[in-house]
Design a protein around this motif. Structure first.
Motif, PDB file in Angstrom:
ATOM      1  N   ASP A  24       0.812  -1.218   0.000  1.00  0.00           N
ATOM      2  CA  ASP A  24       0.000   0.000   0.000  1.00  0.00           C
ATOM      3  C   ASP A  24       0.842   1.262   0.000  1.00  0.00           C
ATOM      4  O   ASP A  24       0.498   2.262  -0.632  1.00  0.00           O
ATOM      5  CB  ASP A  24      -0.934   0.008   1.218  1.00  0.00           C
ATOM      6  CG  ASP A  24      -1.936  -1.122   1.180  1.00  0.00           C
ATOM      7  OD1 ASP A  24      -2.933  -1.001   0.469  1.00  0.00           O
ATOM      8  OD2 ASP A  24      -1.698  -2.136   1.855  1.00  0.00           O
ATOM      9  N   VAL A 200      -6.415  -4.086  -5.615  1.00  0.00           N
ATOM     10  CA  VAL A 200      -7.287  -3.305  -4.737  1.00  0.00           C
ATOM     11  C   VAL A 200      -8.620  -3.038  -5.425  1.00  0.00           C
ATOM     12  O   VAL A 200      -9.694  -3.202  -4.830  1.00  0.00           O
ATOM     13  CB  VAL A 200      -6.605  -1.986  -4.325  1.00  0.00           C
ATOM     14  CG1 VAL A 200      -7.608  -1.042  -3.674  1.00  0.00           C
ATOM     15  CG2 VAL A 200      -5.456  -2.261  -3.368  1.00  0.00           C
ATOM     16  N   ASP A 204     -11.335  -5.341  -3.285  1.00  0.00           N
ATOM     17  CA  ASP A 204     -11.712  -4.623  -2.069  1.00  0.00           C
ATOM     18  C   ASP A 204     -13.028  -5.114  -1.485  1.00  0.00           C
ATOM     19  O   ASP A 204     -13.225  -5.080  -0.270  1.00  0.00           O
ATOM     20  CB  ASP A 204     -11.790  -3.120  -2.350  1.00  0.00           C
ATOM     21  CG  ASP A 204     -12.231  -2.326  -1.120  1.00  0.00           C
ATOM     22  OD1 ASP A 204     -11.695  -2.595  -0.023  1.00  0.00           O
ATOM     23  OD2 ASP A 204     -13.107  -1.458  -1.252  1.00  0.00           O
ATOM     24  N   SER A 244     -11.586  -8.836   4.828  1.00  0.00           N
ATOM     25  CA  SER A 244     -11.174  -8.539   3.459  1.00  0.00           C
ATOM     26  C   SER A 244      -9.977  -9.394   3.062  1.00  0.00           C
ATOM     27  O   SER A 244      -9.016  -9.535   3.822  1.00  0.00           O
ATOM     28  CB  SER A 244     -10.812  -7.060   3.351  1.00  0.00           C
ATOM     29  OG  SER A 244     -10.166  -6.794   2.124  1.00  0.00           O
ATOM     30  N   LEU A 246      -7.806  -8.506   1.088  1.00  0.00           N
ATOM     31  CA  LEU A 246      -6.640  -7.627   1.015  1.00  0.00           C
ATOM     32  C   LEU A 246      -5.819  -7.700   2.296  1.00  0.00           C
ATOM     33  O   LEU A 246      -4.583  -7.608   2.253  1.00  0.00           O
ATOM     34  CB  LEU A 246      -7.073  -6.181   0.757  1.00  0.00           C
ATOM     35  CG  LEU A 246      -7.794  -5.903  -0.575  1.00  0.00           C
ATOM     36  CD1 LEU A 246      -8.173  -4.436  -0.661  1.00  0.00           C
ATOM     37  CD2 LEU A 246      -6.921  -6.307  -1.766  1.00  0.00           C
ATOM     38  N   ASN A 479      -9.741  -5.258   8.619  1.00  0.00           N
ATOM     39  CA  ASN A 479     -10.731  -4.633   7.749  1.00  0.00           C
ATOM     40  C   ASN A 479     -11.705  -5.645   7.160  1.00  0.00           C
ATOM     41  O   ASN A 479     -11.315  -6.742   6.751  1.00  0.00           O
ATOM     42  CB  ASN A 479     -10.036  -3.899   6.597  1.00  0.00           C
ATOM     43  CG  ASN A 479      -9.422  -2.595   7.042  1.00  0.00           C
ATOM     44  OD1 ASN A 479      -9.876  -1.982   7.993  1.00  0.00           O
ATOM     45  ND2 ASN A 479      -8.372  -2.172   6.351  1.00  0.00           N
ATOM     46  N   TYR A 484     -11.339  -0.492   2.538  1.00  0.00           N
ATOM     47  CA  TYR A 484     -10.059   0.066   2.092  1.00  0.00           C
ATOM     48  C   TYR A 484     -10.055   1.598   2.178  1.00  0.00           C
ATOM     49  O   TYR A 484      -9.083   2.188   2.647  1.00  0.00           O
ATOM     50  CB  TYR A 484      -9.764  -0.379   0.656  1.00  0.00           C
ATOM     51  CG  TYR A 484      -8.504   0.225   0.091  1.00  0.00           C
ATOM     52  CD1 TYR A 484      -7.285  -0.411   0.235  1.00  0.00           C
ATOM     53  CD2 TYR A 484      -8.526   1.454  -0.581  1.00  0.00           C
ATOM     54  CE1 TYR A 484      -6.114   0.147  -0.265  1.00  0.00           C
ATOM     55  CE2 TYR A 484      -7.368   2.024  -1.074  1.00  0.00           C
ATOM     56  CZ  TYR A 484      -6.171   1.371  -0.911  1.00  0.00           C
ATOM     57  OH  TYR A 484      -5.014   1.939  -1.395  1.00  0.00           O
ATOM     58  N   GLN A 487      -9.519   2.783   5.715  1.00  0.00           N
ATOM     59  CA  GLN A 487      -8.146   2.600   6.184  1.00  0.00           C
ATOM     60  C   GLN A 487      -7.218   3.631   5.557  1.00  0.00           C
ATOM     61  O   GLN A 487      -6.307   4.142   6.222  1.00  0.00           O
ATOM     62  CB  GLN A 487      -7.654   1.194   5.861  1.00  0.00           C
ATOM     63  CG  GLN A 487      -6.356   0.820   6.568  1.00  0.00           C
ATOM     64  CD  GLN A 487      -6.525   0.779   8.080  1.00  0.00           C
ATOM     65  OE1 GLN A 487      -7.414   0.117   8.574  1.00  0.00           O
ATOM     66  NE2 GLN A 487      -5.684   1.504   8.798  1.00  0.00           N
ATOM     67  N   ARG A 488      -7.450   3.936   4.309  1.00  0.00           N
ATOM     68  CA  ARG A 488      -6.607   4.924   3.648  1.00  0.00           C
ATOM     69  C   ARG A 488      -6.708   6.289   4.337  1.00  0.00           C
ATOM     70  O   ARG A 488      -5.708   6.977   4.519  1.00  0.00           O
ATOM     71  CB  ARG A 488      -6.986   5.048   2.171  1.00  0.00           C
ATOM     72  CG  ARG A 488      -6.010   5.899   1.368  1.00  0.00           C
ATOM     73  CD  ARG A 488      -6.477   6.104  -0.063  1.00  0.00           C
ATOM     74  NE  ARG A 488      -5.414   6.697  -0.864  1.00  0.00           N
ATOM     75  CZ  ARG A 488      -5.076   7.984  -0.876  1.00  0.00           C
ATOM     76  NH1 ARG A 488      -5.727   8.837  -0.083  1.00  0.00           N
ATOM     77  NH2 ARG A 488      -4.098   8.429  -1.647  1.00  0.00           N
ATOM     78  N   TRP A 515      -1.523  -0.470   7.713  1.00  0.00           N
ATOM     79  CA  TRP A 515      -2.134  -1.435   6.797  1.00  0.00           C
ATOM     80  C   TRP A 515      -1.950  -2.862   7.305  1.00  0.00           C
ATOM     81  O   TRP A 515      -2.590  -3.783   6.778  1.00  0.00           O
ATOM     82  CB  TRP A 515      -1.519  -1.302   5.405  1.00  0.00           C
ATOM     83  CG  TRP A 515      -1.812   0.015   4.738  1.00  0.00           C
ATOM     84  CD1 TRP A 515      -0.978   1.081   4.615  1.00  0.00           C
ATOM     85  CD2 TRP A 515      -3.041   0.394   4.108  1.00  0.00           C
ATOM     86  NE1 TRP A 515      -1.614   2.104   3.944  1.00  0.00           N
ATOM     87  CE2 TRP A 515      -2.883   1.716   3.621  1.00  0.00           C
ATOM     88  CE3 TRP A 515      -4.272  -0.242   3.907  1.00  0.00           C
ATOM     89  CZ2 TRP A 515      -3.882   2.409   2.946  1.00  0.00           C
ATOM     90  CZ3 TRP A 515      -5.273   0.443   3.232  1.00  0.00           C
ATOM     91  CH2 TRP A 515      -5.085   1.739   2.761  1.00  0.00           C
TER      92      TRP A 515
END
Length: 564
Positions: A24, A200, A204, A244, A246, A479, A484, A487-488, A515
């Motif tokens: 990320d 992503v 996601d 997730s 991810l 998550n 996503y 979190q970003r 992350w």
């Protein structure tokens, strides 16, 4: 079980070992930390300025330590004890050398920024006895009442090797594992970003279970069920199935779940030693200054009960004693939910979309129970079979994971009778430590009917359920699909030039901001982000030869998904 991903931890000839730089935000935190120029400097006019650091876990202590080195005066607030989820406890009435790790207990070598601080304070590590790892004499996998004894994966029935192969195929076909693994090893940033942007956007909204079930390699429910119970690295991962995919990819790409090591003497020593350590090189402060020496009586201030903004951009902190102090900057390193419940906060502290992201944070539950024993009796050999009398155990029974920890054949030892997550952890929540132990001994008695564990116990059990800890309310962030974007927002909060002036000055850090939540490396990395943010807030800069995470943000920024 040991990693079912053959390339993990085994780089091709000429390639460097992997690090948890992560897909990320592939910033080289380890290089940044190790550079002779240091992390940056602030104007001399700001030297000695107080900055609130809320939370005395690893992230808070690293933040405070590095701010002190720059010449600021960190004021640390801690509701409980220094260490956070690096919590090492002893057993009443037992030798002081017997220790139980209630939180973090195993660390991958890819955690290179964490290793910087471990080395800095002179701690040693040793291999951790995960399932089927070289540090583990033997492992028993017990599913549906049938037990299998193994020293390596090849000792297990063919179906387990089939599951391992299915996981490798699933990663290769659905997540470009080989390409990403090589890109991370070589720190090929354009390639990392290219691959991750595709994944992503595509994944996601996908759960871990959905990712498995959608793979031809896992078309068999039996294979998915076994994988959920036994998994890879540290054991079963079915408690992560709703999360997730991810989140899981970040773990396997960076080998966070492989080749683990434990800290000799306990992980809590790391933040405690940093608290007491006088850096060899620091600005403004006299030689011999430490975080402890900057605090009255050598202890942090107490729990924070209120945070609000005051005129002139100040961050005003009220603690449990009723004391009120205002700071030009603050760093919050506790778990995000505390800002929604235990601490009274002005909404003006953060933009509304950041409040939303905190409210949406999903935490995993986790429980452990340890008992001290007179010796590592599990290494005794069964005269009939020649096998160890007891083994590291993975099971679908209530205990789920049982770990055997010793310092030598003639010394007292420790058993983690059970380590569980999520629903499996909630099952223990209503039970007292003694009740938990009784259920665990009964479950293990079904697997080892000829082993009298109770006879070897020399002290009362110690236990934790992190979801029931008032200053944590959960073990770590994980998550859910579609998270996503949330979190970003939290991870990038240290970049504040784009925020309104009245929303700047307070920074977020901690492993749930990272992350890679649940790993101490994420706590360290977000601490370094916050240190850069505070430095920048005071008008400071990094050395041109050692740009920090904010300096390279535009180049490395996490993928931004559309909000519409």
């Amino acid at each position: 079980m040991t990693s079912t991903v053959p390339p993990a931890g085994r780089p091709a000839a000429g390639l460097p070992p992997i690090t948890m730089v992560g897909p990320d935000f592939p910033f080289p935190y380890d290089d940044y930390l190790g550079h002779a120029a240091g992390l940056g400097q602030i104007p001399a006019t700001a030297h000695g300025t107080e900055v609130a650091v809320i939370g005395g876990g690893l992230s808070g202590i690293v933040t405070a330590y590095e701010l002190m080195k720059m010449g600021l005066k960190p004021v640390v607030y801690e509701a409980d004890q220094i260490g956070g989820r690096l919590r090492t406890v002893g057993f009443d009435g037992c030798a002081p050398g017997l220790r139980a790790e209630m939180g973090a207990m195993r660390f991958p070598p890819s955690s290179t920024s964490l290793q910087h601080y471990i080395d800095l304070v002179g701690l040693q590590t040793r291999p951790f006895p995960n399932p089927l790892s070289p540090a583990t004499p033997s492992t028993v996998v017990d599913l549906k009442g049938e037990s299998h004894y193994a020293r390596t994966l090849d000792d297990l029935p063919q179906v387990y090797r089939d599951v391992a192969d299915a996981w490798q195929r699933c990663l290769d076909e659905g997540a470009e594992f080989g390409d990403m693994n090589e890109a991370l090893r070589t720190r090929d940033i354009p390639r990392i970003r290219e691959i991750w942007a595709r994944l992503v956007e595509r994944l996601d909204d996908q759960t871990f279970y959905g990712f498995l079930a959608g793979s031809e390699a896992f078309r068999s429910f039996k294979h998915r069920e076994i994988f959920g119970q036994v998994g890879f690295g540290t054991g079963g991962w079915d408690t992560d199935f709703p999360n997730s995919i991810l989140e899981i990819l970040r773990v396997v790409y960076t080998e966070a779940d492989d080749h683990h090591r434990g800290i000799v003497g306990g992980s809590q020593q790391l933040p405690l030693r940093l608290w007491e350590r006088a850096p060899g090189k620091l600005v403004h402060w006299t030689q011999g200054t430490s975080l402890a020496s900057l605090h009255e009586d050598g202890a942090p201030r107490g729990a924070v009960t209120r945070l609000h903004r005051t005129a002139g951009g100040g961050i005003t902190v009220t603690d449990a004693s009723g004391a009120i102090r205002t700071y030009p900057a603050a760093v919050f390193t506790g778990q995000s939910w505390l800002l929604l419940s235990k601490i009274a906060c002005d909404e003006t502290l953060f933009p509304m979309d950041h409040w939303t992201a905190m409210e949406r944070t999903h935490y995993m539950e986790s429980s452990k129970l340890f008992v001290p024993v007179d010796r590592p009796f599990w290494l005794d050999k069964d005269p009939a079979t020649g096998r160890d009398r007891m083994s590291m155990t993975l099971t679908d029974r209530m205990t789920r994971g049982t770990y055997l920890l010793d310092d030598g054949p003639d010394k007292p030892a420790v058993i983690c009778l059970s380590y569980t997550w999520c629903d499996d952890s909630l099952k223990w929540l209503p039970l007292s430590p003694a009740e938990r132990m009784e259920v665990m001994l009964a479950s293990l008695g079904e697997i080892y009917p000829d082993v009298d564990i109770r006879r070897h116990i020399i002290g009362s059990p110690v236990t934790v359920s992190w979801e029931n800890e008032p200053w944590f309310m959960g073990a770590f962030k994980a998550n859910l699909p579609g998270h996503y974007r949330y979190q970003r927002r939290l991870f990038t909060h240290f970049m504040q030039d784009g925020l309104p002036a009245d929303r700047r000055g307070i920074f977020l850090a901690g492993d749930d901001i990272s992350w890679t939540a649940g790993w101490a490396e994420g706590a360290v990395q977000t601490a370094l982000n916050a240190v850069w943010g505070v430095m920048h807030h005071f008008g400071g800069t990094t050395d041109p030869t050692n740009p920090g995470p904010g300096d390279r943000f535009d180049e490395l920024a996490p993928v931004e998904l559309p909000e519409d």
